[in-house]
Write a protein that holds these residues in place. Structure first.
Motif, PDB file in Angstrom:
ATOM      1  N   SER A 236      -3.668 -35.475  15.717  1.00 51.94           N
ATOM      2  CA  SER A 236      -2.866 -35.848  16.882  1.00 51.94           C
ATOM      3  C   SER A 236      -3.061 -34.813  17.989  1.00 51.94           C
ATOM      4  O   SER A 236      -3.257 -33.620  17.712  1.00 51.94           O
ATOM      5  CB  SER A 236      -1.391 -35.920  16.500  1.00 51.94           C
ATOM      6  OG  SER A 236      -1.180 -36.872  15.478  1.00 51.94           O
ATOM      7  N   PRO A 237      -3.007 -35.226  19.259  1.00 56.19           N
ATOM      8  CA  PRO A 237      -3.156 -34.279  20.359  1.00 56.19           C
ATOM      9  C   PRO A 237      -2.105 -33.172  20.278  1.00 56.19           C
ATOM     10  O   PRO A 237      -0.983 -33.392  19.824  1.00 56.19           O
ATOM     11  CB  PRO A 237      -2.961 -35.143  21.605  1.00 56.19           C
ATOM     12  CG  PRO A 237      -3.316 -36.520  21.158  1.00 56.19           C
ATOM     13  CD  PRO A 237      -2.853 -36.611  19.740  1.00 56.19           C
ATOM     14  N   ALA A 238      -2.477 -32.003  20.724  1.00 62.35           N
ATOM     15  CA  ALA A 238      -1.559 -30.857  20.759  1.00 62.35           C
ATOM     16  C   ALA A 238      -1.047 -30.673  22.180  1.00 62.35           C
ATOM     17  O   ALA A 238      -1.826 -30.673  23.136  1.00 62.35           O
ATOM     18  CB  ALA A 238      -2.268 -29.591  20.286  1.00 62.35           C
ATOM     19  N   MET A 239       0.259 -30.528  22.323  1.00 58.61           N
ATOM     20  CA  MET A 239       0.871 -30.371  23.633  1.00 58.61           C
ATOM     21  C   MET A 239       1.300 -28.917  23.825  1.00 58.61           C
ATOM     22  O   MET A 239       2.045 -28.363  23.010  1.00 58.61           O
ATOM     23  CB  MET A 239       2.079 -31.285  23.769  1.00 58.61           C
ATOM     24  CG  MET A 239       2.751 -31.210  25.130  1.00 58.61           C
ATOM     25  SD  MET A 239       1.812 -32.073  26.420  1.00 58.61           S
ATOM     26  CE  MET A 239       2.283 -33.772  26.039  1.00 58.61           C
TER      27      MET A 239
ATOM     28  N   LEU B 191      -4.182 -31.201  24.500  1.00 55.57           N
ATOM     29  CA  LEU B 191      -5.516 -31.058  23.933  1.00 55.57           C
ATOM     30  C   LEU B 191      -5.820 -32.251  23.026  1.00 55.57           C
ATOM     31  O   LEU B 191      -5.072 -32.521  22.078  1.00 55.57           O
ATOM     32  CB  LEU B 191      -5.631 -29.769  23.124  1.00 55.57           C
ATOM     33  CG  LEU B 191      -5.844 -28.452  23.883  1.00 55.57           C
ATOM     34  CD1 LEU B 191      -4.670 -28.135  24.792  1.00 55.57           C
ATOM     35  CD2 LEU B 191      -6.068 -27.299  22.901  1.00 55.57           C
ATOM     36  N   HIS B 192      -6.913 -32.947  23.312  1.00 53.47           N
ATOM     37  CA  HIS B 192      -7.361 -34.058  22.483  1.00 53.47           C
ATOM     38  C   HIS B 192      -8.568 -33.587  21.672  1.00 53.47           C
ATOM     39  O   HIS B 192      -9.496 -32.996  22.216  1.00 53.47           O
ATOM     40  CB  HIS B 192      -7.751 -35.250  23.360  1.00 53.47           C
ATOM     41  CG  HIS B 192      -6.590 -35.835  24.111  1.00 53.47           C
ATOM     42  ND1 HIS B 192      -5.909 -36.948  23.682  1.00 53.47           N
ATOM     43  CD2 HIS B 192      -5.991 -35.447  25.273  1.00 53.47           C
ATOM     44  CE1 HIS B 192      -4.945 -37.244  24.537  1.00 53.47           C
ATOM     45  NE2 HIS B 192      -4.974 -36.343  25.516  1.00 53.47           N
TER      46      HIS B 192
ATOM     47  N   LEU C 201     -14.599 -23.825  22.324  1.00 51.45           N
ATOM     48  CA  LEU C 201     -13.682 -24.719  21.611  1.00 51.45           C
ATOM     49  C   LEU C 201     -14.407 -26.010  21.236  1.00 51.45           C
ATOM     50  O   LEU C 201     -14.148 -27.072  21.801  1.00 51.45           O
ATOM     51  CB  LEU C 201     -12.469 -25.037  22.500  1.00 51.45           C
ATOM     52  CG  LEU C 201     -11.602 -23.842  22.902  1.00 51.45           C
ATOM     53  CD1 LEU C 201     -10.650 -24.230  24.027  1.00 51.45           C
ATOM     54  CD2 LEU C 201     -10.835 -23.313  21.701  1.00 51.45           C
ATOM     55  N   PRO C 202     -15.318 -25.953  20.277  1.00 51.03           N
ATOM     56  CA  PRO C 202     -16.131 -27.129  19.947  1.00 51.03           C
ATOM     57  C   PRO C 202     -15.323 -28.279  19.347  1.00 51.03           C
ATOM     58  O   PRO C 202     -15.801 -29.412  19.325  1.00 51.03           O
ATOM     59  CB  PRO C 202     -17.145 -26.580  18.933  1.00 51.03           C
ATOM     60  CG  PRO C 202     -16.465 -25.404  18.313  1.00 51.03           C
ATOM     61  CD  PRO C 202     -15.666 -24.792  19.422  1.00 51.03           C
ATOM     62  N   TYR C 203     -14.139 -27.999  18.859  1.00 51.66           N
ATOM     63  CA  TYR C 203     -13.321 -29.038  18.236  1.00 51.66           C
ATOM     64  C   TYR C 203     -12.430 -29.774  19.240  1.00 51.66           C
ATOM     65  O   TYR C 203     -11.751 -30.733  18.886  1.00 51.66           O
ATOM     66  CB  TYR C 203     -12.467 -28.435  17.119  1.00 51.66           C
ATOM     67  CG  TYR C 203     -11.655 -27.234  17.540  1.00 51.66           C
ATOM     68  CD1 TYR C 203     -10.375 -27.377  18.071  1.00 51.66           C
ATOM     69  CD2 TYR C 203     -12.173 -25.950  17.410  1.00 51.66           C
ATOM     70  CE1 TYR C 203      -9.639 -26.280  18.467  1.00 51.66           C
ATOM     71  CE2 TYR C 203     -11.442 -24.846  17.805  1.00 51.66           C
ATOM     72  CZ  TYR C 203     -10.181 -25.010  18.326  1.00 51.66           C
ATOM     73  OH  TYR C 203      -9.460 -23.905  18.721  1.00 51.66           O
ATOM     74  N   VAL C 204     -12.422 -29.331  20.498  1.00 51.26           N
ATOM     75  CA  VAL C 204     -11.629 -29.995  21.544  1.00 51.26           C
ATOM     76  C   VAL C 204     -12.524 -30.960  22.314  1.00 51.26           C
ATOM     77  O   VAL C 204     -13.563 -30.557  22.853  1.00 51.26           O
ATOM     78  CB  VAL C 204     -11.002 -28.967  22.504  1.00 51.26           C
ATOM     79  CG1 VAL C 204     -10.267 -29.679  23.639  1.00 51.26           C
ATOM     80  CG2 VAL C 204     -10.057 -28.037  21.754  1.00 51.26           C
ATOM     81  N   ASP C 205     -12.143 -32.213  22.360  1.00 47.22           N
ATOM     82  CA  ASP C 205     -12.927 -33.235  23.046  1.00 47.22           C
ATOM     83  C   ASP C 205     -12.666 -33.218  24.545  1.00 47.22           C
ATOM     84  O   ASP C 205     -13.590 -33.193  25.350  1.00 47.22           O
ATOM     85  CB  ASP C 205     -12.616 -34.616  22.484  1.00 47.22           C
ATOM     86  CG  ASP C 205     -13.414 -35.711  23.168  1.00 47.22           C
ATOM     87  OD1 ASP C 205     -14.619 -35.819  22.864  1.00 47.22           O
ATOM     88  OD2 ASP C 205     -12.838 -36.448  23.998  1.00 47.22           O
ATOM     89  N   HIS C 206     -11.397 -33.260  24.929  1.00 50.37           N
ATOM     90  CA  HIS C 206     -11.036 -33.178  26.336  1.00 50.37           C
ATOM     91  C   HIS C 206      -9.597 -32.714  26.468  1.00 50.37           C
ATOM     92  O   HIS C 206      -8.855 -32.660  25.480  1.00 50.37           O
ATOM     93  CB  HIS C 206     -11.233 -34.517  27.055  1.00 50.37           C
ATOM     94  CG  HIS C 206     -10.312 -35.602  26.600  1.00 50.37           C
ATOM     95  ND1 HIS C 206     -10.575 -36.380  25.489  1.00 50.37           N
ATOM     96  CD2 HIS C 206      -9.126 -36.057  27.103  1.00 50.37           C
ATOM     97  CE1 HIS C 206      -9.601 -37.269  25.325  1.00 50.37           C
ATOM     98  NE2 HIS C 206      -8.704 -37.086  26.283  1.00 50.37           N
TER      99      HIS C 206
END
Length: 268
Positions: free
Chosen positions: A98-101, A90-91, A48-53
């Motif tokens: 926007s973060p995904a919940m 997901l940030h 998941l390279p597009y997810v920072d943290h």
């Protein structure tokens, strides 16, 4: 005409088992871990390279309900006796969207289960992030290998024939229905730790399988068949000559047997 949104598929993977001899409030204490994995268009697991943290929001009874994880596969490890609903946020890289919940039901019905989710991104997202979303990434199945083995010792036939034995960490989507015996709302004494570090690493075990001789692979298959339960994902395709195993569903005892067997064969 407005552009369609961009979607990515991911899954939340849960593994859990009972800690022998440990109980609290009359319930067995369980060790559990959650990790995230991407799914490409072919249904293969990918990074998941597009997810920072990722932030896990646990039940309020935890000492630190908010947990931040920064490295793929964004794994959270805990232990406790209660089931509960958690939030997973997901940030994304560079705060491009926007973060995904995600809502996640932590339950103890199965030792291993996976739940898939679809992420949607704005069509007008910044070009650098769009490039990251579309960039080809290495799939987890790249670790899998195809090996040939002689199965004459398995089917008892006099003639010898060759077939491929594939032992892979195959994705399995499980629907969890019904109710658990542990209808609690949280865990008042759960604590984080590295207990899983002392257990079998299925990725390393898969790599050990790749180095075994054909005759040793036959013994591996025999061991799995002898210890197989309904919770294990094991599939044999005689026509294609394939034998598929989801290592994460085998359980600690069988994994330890396979680990020791591989070490003995590879060190001998």
């Amino acid at each position: 005409m407005p552009q369609k949104s961009i979607t990515k598929e991911i899954k939340v993977i849960t593994d859990q088992h009972i800690l022998k001899g440990q109980k609290e409030n009359g319930f067995p204490v369980r060790k559990w871990k959650i990790s995230l994995m991407g799914i490409n268009a072919n249904g293969e697991e990918e990074s998941l390279p597009y997810v920072d943290h990722v932030e896990y929001i646990l039940h309020q009874s935890f000492e630190q309900p908010l947990r931040k994880v920064t490295k793929f596969p964004f794994q959270l490890q805990e232990k406790g006796w209660g089931e509960f609903d958690m939030k997973i946020m997901l940030h994304f890289v560079d705060n491009a969207d926007s973060p995904a919940m995600l809502d996640h039901d932590l339950n103890f019905q199965l030792n291993h289960y996976e739940v898939e989710h679809t992420l949607s991104f704005r069509s007008d997202i910044k070009p650098s992030f769009l490039k990251l979303l579309n960039r080809p990434v290495e799939t987890i199945s790249d670790r899998d290998s195809q090996m040939s083995s002689n199965d004459s010792g398995i089917d008892g036939k006099a003639h010898k024939r060759r077939k491929d034995a594939i032992l892979k960490e195959k994705s399995k989507r499980v629907k969890a229905d019904g109710s658990s015996d542990d209808d609690s709302q949280g865990d008042s004494s759960a604590e984080s730790g590295d207990e899983w570090d002392n257990e079998i690493n299925v990725h390393v075990l898969a790599e050990k399988f790749q180095r075994l001789q054909a005759s040793d692979l036959i013994e591996v298959i025999k061991m799995v068949k002898a210890n197989q339960t309904s919770e294990m994902y094991v599939r044999e395709d005689g026509e294609a000559g394939e034998y598929q195993i989801d290592l994460r569903t085998l359980g600690d005892d069988l994994l330890n047997q396979l680990w020791q067997f591989c070490n003995k064969r590879l060190e001998g």
